[in-house]
Design a protein around this motif. Sequence first.
Motif, mmCIF file in Angstrom:
data_model
loop_
_atom_site.group_PDB
_atom_site.id
_atom_site.type_symbol
_atom_site.label_atom_id
_atom_site.label_comp_id
_atom_site.label_asym_id
_atom_site.label_seq_id
_atom_site.Cartn_x
_atom_site.Cartn_y
_atom_site.Cartn_z
ATOM 1 N N ASP A 239 12.021 4.720 1.176
ATOM 2 C CA ASP A 239 12.202 5.209 2.544
ATOM 3 C C ASP A 239 11.039 4.761 3.417
ATOM 4 N N PHE A 240 11.361 4.386 4.642
ATOM 5 C CA PHE A 240 10.361 4.097 5.663
ATOM 6 C C PHE A 240 10.448 5.230 6.690
ATOM 7 N N PRO A 241 9.538 6.202 6.626
ATOM 8 C CA PRO A 241 9.655 7.385 7.481
ATOM 9 C C PRO A 241 9.713 7.063 8.975
ATOM 10 N N LYS A 242 8.987 6.048 9.415
ATOM 11 C CA LYS A 242 8.947 5.698 10.833
ATOM 12 C C LYS A 242 9.271 4.213 10.996
ATOM 13 N N ASP A 243 9.822 3.861 12.156
ATOM 14 C CA ASP A 243 10.098 2.444 12.431
ATOM 15 C C ASP A 243 8.817 1.618 12.401
ATOM 16 N N THR A 244 7.705 2.239 12.747
ATOM 17 C CA THR A 244 6.425 1.517 12.752
ATOM 18 C C THR A 244 5.898 1.250 11.342
ATOM 19 N N ASP A 245 6.655 1.684 10.322
ATOM 20 C CA ASP A 245 6.287 1.361 8.953
ATOM 21 C C ASP A 245 6.822 -0.001 8.519
ATOM 22 N N LEU A 246 7.591 -0.666 9.385
ATOM 23 C CA LEU A 246 8.026 -2.036 9.164
ATOM 24 C C LEU A 246 7.551 -2.855 10.356
ATOM 25 N N LEU B 278 5.765 -1.734 5.134
ATOM 26 C CA LEU B 278 5.902 -3.169 4.946
ATOM 27 C C LEU B 278 5.315 -3.896 6.150
ATOM 28 N N GLU B 279 4.362 -4.773 5.882
ATOM 29 C CA GLU B 279 3.780 -5.619 6.915
ATOM 30 C C GLU B 279 4.163 -7.066 6.614
ATOM 31 N N VAL B 280 4.799 -7.716 7.578
ATOM 32 C CA VAL B 280 5.236 -9.110 7.421
ATOM 33 C C VAL B 280 4.285 -9.987 8.220
ATOM 34 N N LEU B 281 3.545 -10.848 7.530
ATOM 35 C CA LEU B 281 2.486 -11.635 8.161
ATOM 36 C C LEU B 281 2.906 -13.086 8.363
ATOM 37 N N SER B 282 2.519 -13.629 9.525
ATOM 38 C CA SER B 282 2.746 -15.040 9.817
ATOM 39 C C SER B 282 1.414 -15.718 10.127
ATOM 40 N N ASP B 283 1.417 -17.064 10.081
ATOM 41 C CA ASP B 283 0.238 -17.793 10.536
ATOM 42 C C ASP B 283 0.411 -18.180 12.004
ATOM 43 N N ASP B 284 -0.543 -18.879 12.555
ATOM 44 C CA ASP B 284 -0.499 -19.235 13.973
ATOM 45 C C ASP B 284 0.516 -20.331 14.264
ATOM 46 N N GLN B 285 0.982 -21.026 13.234
ATOM 47 C CA GLN B 285 1.906 -22.141 13.420
ATOM 48 C C GLN B 285 3.374 -21.742 13.263
ATOM 49 N N LEU C 233 3.656 -16.033 5.999
ATOM 50 C CA LEU C 233 2.576 -16.041 5.030
ATOM 51 C C LEU C 233 2.898 -15.165 3.828
ATOM 52 N N GLU C 234 3.118 -13.871 4.065
ATOM 53 C CA GLU C 234 3.374 -12.958 2.957
ATOM 54 C C GLU C 234 3.893 -11.629 3.484
ATOM 55 N N LEU C 235 4.420 -10.859 2.569
ATOM 56 C CA LEU C 235 4.854 -9.497 2.860
ATOM 57 C C LEU C 235 3.941 -8.549 2.090
ATOM 58 N N ARG C 236 3.303 -7.644 2.811
ATOM 59 C CA ARG C 236 2.381 -6.700 2.197
ATOM 60 C C ARG C 236 3.054 -5.338 2.058
ATOM 61 N N HIS C 237 3.071 -4.848 0.815
ATOM 62 C CA HIS C 237 3.732 -3.585 0.493
ATOM 63 C C HIS C 237 2.720 -2.483 0.240
ATOM 64 N N VAL C 238 3.053 -1.295 0.695
ATOM 65 C CA VAL C 238 2.362 -0.066 0.293
ATOM 66 C C VAL C 238 3.446 0.927 -0.120
ATOM 67 N N TRP C 239 3.375 1.401 -1.367
ATOM 68 C CA TRP C 239 4.360 2.354 -1.879
ATOM 69 C C TRP C 239 3.646 3.619 -2.336
ATOM 70 N N ARG C 240 4.123 4.757 -1.871
ATOM 71 C CA ARG C 240 3.630 6.060 -2.335
ATOM 72 C C ARG C 240 4.762 6.753 -3.096
ATOM 73 N N ARG D 68 13.540 -5.919 15.487
ATOM 74 C CA ARG D 68 13.997 -4.532 15.538
ATOM 75 C C ARG D 68 14.145 -4.015 14.117
ATOM 76 N N VAL D 69 14.054 -2.708 13.966
ATOM 77 C CA VAL D 69 14.277 -2.059 12.681
ATOM 78 C C VAL D 69 15.732 -1.615 12.621
ATOM 79 N N VAL D 70 16.406 -1.992 11.552
ATOM 80 C CA VAL D 70 17.821 -1.666 11.372
ATOM 81 C C VAL D 70 17.943 -0.605 10.288
#
Length: 213
Positions: free
Chosen positions: A151-158, A31-38, A42-49, A171-173
């Motif tokens: 499942d998010f195998p690693k904290d860096t997946d969020l 899961l990537e959570v995107l913001s703008d400069d202000q 913006l959006e949440l980008r999902h990748v599911w396997r 932080r990842v909870v």
Amino acid sequence: MRFKTWLLTALLGLAPLPALAHPHIFVDARLEVLSDDQGNLLELRHVWRFDEMFSSSVLLDFDKNGDLKLDEHELAELGETMRTSLADFHYFTSITQDGKTIPIAKPDVIHVTYQDQQVLAFFAVKPEKPLRLKGKLTFGVYDPSLYTAIDFPKDTDLVPEGKGFAACKHRVVRPDADQVIAENKDSLTAAFFNDPTGTDMTKLFATKLEVTC
């Protein structure tokens, strides 16, 4: 039978809780959570396997010409079926701001590929209304029916991305199931007996990205 897999997911919302006690589909997610400069979301980008067993059932359901592959048109139909079927589940996406649930807009498209005997889905969702990054926000992905384990195998997946998060802490909870049960024993028991299909208690156990701005 072609739509059985995703229709079953939708219909499980009407089933009693004992039938939902364990997942049948397993997903490794990013899961990537995107913001703008202000400082706006913006959006949440999902990748599911998806797991190989579920992916095999999808292949059987959507392989119209029987060539044991999913061509461009079959993948597009699968993506649209997912986009329609998951609407009632808010695409397994949860956004909260200071404890308030933020409604999710329907994605324009869900892109699907089939690689190494596994289905991969890629899509982005946005809040229904513009959302300022302030206060305490959480971003999570979970199936309230318990039919799908995400499942998010690693904290860096969020991950939060964009200048809008520069002034925020994150932080990842990963909730401890035993602790959640102990802290919510009475409410979980009441939920089971009083309204097992409408409590959405699964969110207590879901891994989430917590952001404080």
